[in-house]
Design a protein around this motif. Structure first.
Motif, PDB file in Angstrom:
ATOM      1  N   SER A   3       0.812  -1.143  -0.043  1.00 32.09           N
ATOM      2  CA  SER A   3      -0.030   0.103  -0.097  1.00 32.09           C
ATOM      3  C   SER A   3       0.706   1.247  -0.104  1.00 32.09           C
ATOM      4  O   SER A   3       0.427   2.298  -0.560  1.00 32.09           O
ATOM      5  CB  SER A   3      -0.953   0.036   1.166  1.00 32.09           C
ATOM      6  OG  SER A   3      -0.123  -0.129   2.433  1.00 32.09           O
ATOM      7  N   SER A  14      -9.212   0.720  -6.960  1.00 36.80           N
ATOM      8  CA  SER A  14      -9.580  -0.796  -6.536  1.00 36.80           C
ATOM      9  C   SER A  14     -10.417  -1.112  -5.470  1.00 36.80           C
ATOM     10  O   SER A  14     -11.093  -1.877  -5.827  1.00 36.80           O
ATOM     11  CB  SER A  14      -8.209  -1.290  -6.297  1.00 36.80           C
ATOM     12  OG  SER A  14      -7.755  -0.704  -4.787  1.00 36.80           O
ATOM     13  N   TRP A  15     -10.644  -0.313  -4.666  1.00 42.43           N
ATOM     14  CA  TRP A  15     -11.580  -0.194  -3.522  1.00 42.43           C
ATOM     15  C   TRP A  15     -13.108  -0.104  -4.387  1.00 42.43           C
ATOM     16  O   TRP A  15     -13.939  -0.902  -4.068  1.00 42.43           O
ATOM     17  CB  TRP A  15     -11.381   0.694  -2.674  1.00 42.43           C
ATOM     18  CG  TRP A  15     -10.767   0.110  -1.562  1.00 42.43           C
ATOM     19  CD1 TRP A  15      -9.198   0.467  -1.197  1.00 42.43           C
ATOM     20  CD2 TRP A  15     -10.689  -0.790  -0.429  1.00 42.43           C
ATOM     21  NE1 TRP A  15      -8.794  -0.245  -0.195  1.00 42.43           N
ATOM     22  CE2 TRP A  15      -9.820  -1.001   0.419  1.00 42.43           C
ATOM     23  CE3 TRP A  15     -11.950  -1.521  -0.125  1.00 42.43           C
ATOM     24  CZ2 TRP A  15      -9.643  -1.630   1.526  1.00 42.43           C
ATOM     25  CZ3 TRP A  15     -11.963  -2.326   0.910  1.00 42.43           C
ATOM     26  CH2 TRP A  15     -10.888  -2.446   1.865  1.00 42.43           C
ATOM     27  N   SER A  18     -13.675  -3.180  -6.564  1.00 38.76           N
ATOM     28  CA  SER A  18     -13.902  -4.426  -5.862  1.00 38.76           C
ATOM     29  C   SER A  18     -15.441  -4.387  -5.085  1.00 38.76           C
ATOM     30  O   SER A  18     -16.052  -5.294  -5.166  1.00 38.76           O
ATOM     31  CB  SER A  18     -12.912  -4.618  -4.734  1.00 38.76           C
ATOM     32  OG  SER A  18     -11.644  -4.709  -5.339  1.00 38.76           O
ATOM     33  N   ALA A  19     -15.681  -3.139  -4.549  1.00 43.70           N
ATOM     34  CA  ALA A  19     -16.943  -2.904  -3.906  1.00 43.70           C
ATOM     35  C   ALA A  19     -18.103  -3.447  -4.781  1.00 43.70           C
ATOM     36  O   ALA A  19     -19.077  -3.746  -4.547  1.00 43.70           O
ATOM     37  CB  ALA A  19     -17.141  -1.386  -3.338  1.00 43.70           C
ATOM     38  N   LEU A  22     -18.181  -7.110  -5.855  1.00 44.72           N
ATOM     39  CA  LEU A  22     -18.571  -7.935  -4.749  1.00 44.72           C
ATOM     40  C   LEU A  22     -20.317  -7.589  -4.619  1.00 44.72           C
ATOM     41  O   LEU A  22     -21.046  -8.559  -4.118  1.00 44.72           O
ATOM     42  CB  LEU A  22     -17.931  -7.561  -3.351  1.00 44.72           C
ATOM     43  CG  LEU A  22     -16.506  -8.206  -3.287  1.00 44.72           C
ATOM     44  CD1 LEU A  22     -15.905  -7.641  -2.019  1.00 44.72           C
ATOM     45  CD2 LEU A  22     -16.778  -9.699  -3.301  1.00 44.72           C
ATOM     46  N   ALA A  89     -12.800 -13.581  -1.125  1.00 44.71           N
ATOM     47  CA  ALA A  89     -12.838 -12.299  -0.652  1.00 44.71           C
ATOM     48  C   ALA A  89     -12.356 -12.575   0.972  1.00 44.71           C
ATOM     49  O   ALA A  89     -11.816 -11.821   1.565  1.00 44.71           O
ATOM     50  CB  ALA A  89     -14.085 -11.700  -0.741  1.00 44.71           C
ATOM     51  N   GLU A 104      -5.274  -1.663   3.961  1.00 44.80           N
ATOM     52  CA  GLU A 104      -5.482  -0.849   2.691  1.00 44.80           C
ATOM     53  C   GLU A 104      -5.159  -1.235   1.199  1.00 44.80           C
ATOM     54  O   GLU A 104      -5.936  -0.923   0.387  1.00 44.80           O
ATOM     55  CB  GLU A 104      -4.271   0.519   2.929  1.00 44.80           C
ATOM     56  CG  GLU A 104      -4.317   1.200   4.153  1.00 44.80           C
ATOM     57  CD  GLU A 104      -3.662   0.855   5.310  1.00 44.80           C
ATOM     58  OE1 GLU A 104      -3.265  -0.450   4.957  1.00 44.80           O
ATOM     59  OE2 GLU A 104      -3.521   1.253   6.250  1.00 44.80           O
ATOM     60  N   TRP A 106      -6.166  -4.633   0.484  1.00 36.94           N
ATOM     61  CA  TRP A 106      -7.176  -5.621   0.640  1.00 36.94           C
ATOM     62  C   TRP A 106      -7.780  -5.483  -0.869  1.00 36.94           C
ATOM     63  O   TRP A 106      -7.821  -6.650  -1.468  1.00 36.94           O
ATOM     64  CB  TRP A 106      -7.976  -5.583   1.691  1.00 36.94           C
ATOM     65  CG  TRP A 106      -9.081  -6.799   1.576  1.00 36.94           C
ATOM     66  CD1 TRP A 106      -9.047  -8.116   2.252  1.00 36.94           C
ATOM     67  CD2 TRP A 106     -10.278  -6.739   0.684  1.00 36.94           C
ATOM     68  NE1 TRP A 106     -10.018  -9.042   1.601  1.00 36.94           N
ATOM     69  CE2 TRP A 106     -10.914  -8.122   0.769  1.00 36.94           C
ATOM     70  CE3 TRP A 106     -11.028  -5.989  -0.159  1.00 36.94           C
ATOM     71  CZ2 TRP A 106     -12.037  -8.509   0.130  1.00 36.94           C
ATOM     72  CZ3 TRP A 106     -12.099  -6.285  -0.690  1.00 36.94           C
ATOM     73  CH2 TRP A 106     -12.571  -7.526  -0.442  1.00 36.94           C
ATOM     74  N   ALA A 107      -8.196  -4.532  -1.392  1.00 41.92           N
ATOM     75  CA  ALA A 107      -9.062  -4.379  -2.539  1.00 41.92           C
ATOM     76  C   ALA A 107      -8.227  -4.789  -3.639  1.00 41.92           C
ATOM     77  O   ALA A 107      -8.464  -5.406  -4.678  1.00 41.92           O
ATOM     78  CB  ALA A 107      -9.726  -3.124  -2.713  1.00 41.92           C
ATOM     79  N   PHE A 110      -7.603  -8.275  -3.750  1.00 43.62           N
ATOM     80  CA  PHE A 110      -8.568  -9.182  -4.348  1.00 43.62           C
ATOM     81  C   PHE A 110      -8.682  -8.947  -5.924  1.00 43.62           C
ATOM     82  O   PHE A 110      -9.217 -10.023  -6.359  1.00 43.62           O
ATOM     83  CB  PHE A 110      -9.985  -8.516  -3.874  1.00 43.62           C
ATOM     84  CG  PHE A 110     -11.064  -8.845  -4.193  1.00 43.62           C
ATOM     85  CD1 PHE A 110     -11.787 -10.209  -3.808  1.00 43.62           C
ATOM     86  CD2 PHE A 110     -12.086  -8.197  -5.098  1.00 43.62           C
ATOM     87  CE1 PHE A 110     -12.928 -10.738  -4.246  1.00 43.62           C
ATOM     88  CE2 PHE A 110     -13.219  -8.675  -5.514  1.00 43.62           C
ATOM     89  CZ  PHE A 110     -13.593  -9.901  -5.131  1.00 43.62           C
ATOM     90  N   LEU A 111      -8.482  -7.952  -6.321  1.00 38.09           N
ATOM     91  CA  LEU A 111      -8.813  -7.802  -7.625  1.00 38.09           C
ATOM     92  C   LEU A 111      -7.726  -8.374  -8.577  1.00 38.09           C
ATOM     93  O   LEU A 111      -7.983  -9.281  -9.307  1.00 38.09           O
ATOM     94  CB  LEU A 111      -8.595  -6.233  -8.254  1.00 38.09           C
ATOM     95  CG  LEU A 111      -9.825  -5.403  -7.995  1.00 38.09           C
ATOM     96  CD1 LEU A 111      -9.516  -3.735  -8.287  1.00 38.09           C
ATOM     97  CD2 LEU A 111     -11.079  -5.824  -8.657  1.00 38.09           C
TER      98      LEU A 111
END
Length: 219
Positions: A3, A14-15, A18-19, A22, A89, A104, A106-107, A110-111
């Motif tokens: 991060s 990215s957040w 990802s949101a 999901l 996830a 920070e 995580w997203a 995940f991607l």
């Protein structure tokens, strides 16, 4: 560390992606069927534990450029891409609690480590299903073993491309410390996923959401 190396704008994007992904996944999962079948719930929770172990055991020379068994192919063939995304996830949430991944990042993880490999594995499976004979050996060897090796390549290239575009590492650094060792990880990825799929086809084919017993065993 990842991060800190990535830009704030990139992490924010990215957040957001990802949101959105999901949210769509959560809305389109057949929760009624999931709640009815205890076996699906057991496989989901068991996969969460096993894949978390794979993600915890990682090795690499530079921060972010790590090798490990991602198991995206096995998850996708077992439970479909939607539940596979949700499962991964949660795996990454576990990695945050274990200190393997920064909150920070995580997203971004995940991607690059879940969404892209899982969707790639599902597309590979669809091509196999549509273009090749419906034979259990083809399902195991091509949709399982070869698909897993391909997915490891997709994962490595996605991670490499990200760090190169962000200007974190040069192409020479990425090749020397990461990509040239990729063939060493493709085989164990294929073996691990392929053996799991072979076992499921042999003993519990009805639990594989992408395996049609009537189609494959009547070939």
């Amino acid at each position: 560390m990842v991060s800190e190396l990535s830009s704030h704008t990139a992490l924010l994007v990215s957040w957001l992606i990802s949101a959105a992904l999901l949210f769509y996944t959560f809305k389109t999962i057949n929760w009624a069927a999931f709640s009815r079948h205890s076996g699906v719930q057991h496989f989901f929770l068991g996969s969460l534990l096993v894949v978390s172990g794979f993600w915890f055991m990682r090795a690499g020379v530079r921060p972010g450029l790590d090798f490990h068994i991602i198991a995206a192919t096995a998850l996708t063939l077992l439970m479909g891409w939607r539940l596979a995304l949700l499962n991964m996830a949660l795996v990454l949430v576990v990695m945050v609690f274990l200190g393997v991944i920064e909150p920070e990042a995580w997203a971004l993880s995940f991607l690059l480590g879940a969404a892209i490999p899982i969707l790639a594995a599902y597309q590979f499976f669809l091509h196999v299903y549509q273009r090749m004979p419906h034979n259990p050996f083809i399902y195991i060897l091509v949709a399982g073993f070869l698909n897993a090796g391909f997915t490891q390549v997709v994962y490595a290239c996605s991670v490499s491309g990200w760090f190169w575009l962000e200007g974190i590492y040069t192409l020479e650094q990425i090749w020397r410390d990461y990509l040239r060792m990729l063939p060493l990880m493709m085989f164990p990825e294929g073996i691990t996923n392929g053996m799991f799929i072979a076992g499921m086809v042999s003993f519990h084919p009805r639990w594989l959401s992408t395996f049609d017993e009537d189609s494959y065993f009547n070939y």
